[in-house]
Design a protein around this motif. Structure first.
Motif, PDB file in Angstrom:
ATOM      1  N   ASN A   1     -10.584  48.701   8.817  1.00  9.81           N
ATOM      2  CA  ASN A   1     -11.483  49.983   8.929  1.00  9.81           C
ATOM      3  C   ASN A   1     -10.592  51.320   8.735  1.00  9.81           C
ATOM      4  O   ASN A   1     -11.139  52.437   8.878  1.00  9.81           O
TER       5      ASN A   1
ATOM      6  N   GLU B   1     -19.506  46.429  15.144  1.00  9.26           N
ATOM      7  CA  GLU B   1     -18.245  46.603  14.608  1.00  9.26           C
ATOM      8  C   GLU B   1     -17.432  45.320  15.024  1.00  9.26           C
ATOM      9  O   GLU B   1     -16.221  45.360  14.433  1.00  9.26           O
TER      10      GLU B   1
ATOM     11  N   ASN C   1     -24.129  51.476  16.002  1.00 16.58           N
ATOM     12  CA  ASN C   1     -23.501  50.660  14.916  1.00 16.58           C
ATOM     13  C   ASN C   1     -24.373  49.172  15.002  1.00 16.58           C
ATOM     14  O   ASN C   1     -24.551  48.578  14.062  1.00 16.58           O
TER      15      ASN C   1
ATOM     16  N   ALA D   1     -20.766  52.793  18.974  1.00 21.12           N
ATOM     17  CA  ALA D   1     -20.781  51.304  18.986  1.00 21.12           C
ATOM     18  C   ALA D   1     -22.321  51.073  19.315  1.00 21.12           C
ATOM     19  O   ALA D   1     -22.796  50.160  18.461  1.00 21.12           O
TER      20      ALA D   1
ATOM     21  N   SER E   1     -16.285  50.396  11.679  1.00 18.15           N
ATOM     22  CA  SER E   1     -15.881  51.012  13.208  1.00 18.15           C
ATOM     23  C   SER E   1     -16.371  52.710  13.227  1.00 18.15           C
ATOM     24  O   SER E   1     -15.898  53.064  14.235  1.00 18.15           O
TER      25      SER E   1
END
Length: 103
Positions: A83, A76, A40, A37, A33
């Motif tokens: 995390n 994530e 990721n 976002a 995480s």
């Protein structure tokens, strides 16, 4: 590394079994995480796509004719480790292989 190459070989051997002909293979990437976002999700897709490339290289046309391979990146989502720790984050950086019967 050596373990990853062995895993790719085992996956190819499994997918080439006659009972898996026509199945859909989903390579699903995940990240920890840390970070944005959207980045990721992109990273998780690239990881899964690297695994796809390794599997296709090892299995060749025979594999491509036997199964349909799709690549997804979920970033994530769905962590399996915490995390908040280094170990947990490293566990969350993974590519899973999902199999689905053909429609």
């Amino acid at each position: 590394d050596n373990k990853a190459q062995q895993d790719v070989g085992r996956i190819v051997d499994y997918l080439l079994r006659p009972e898996n002909a026509g199945r859909e293979v989903l390579l699903v990437g995940f990240t920890d995480s840390v970070g944005r976002a959207d980045l990721n999700r992109a990273l998780s897709f690239r990881r899964a796509d690297q695994v796809r490339a390794s599997i296709v290289e090892a299995g060749g046309d025979l594999l491509l004719n036997a199964v349909n391979i799709r690549v997804l990146g979920y970033g994530e989502l769905a962590p399996v480790g915490c995390n908040e720790t280094l170990l947990g984050r490293s566990i969350n950086r993974r590519v899973e292989v999902w199999l689905r019967d053909a429609a």
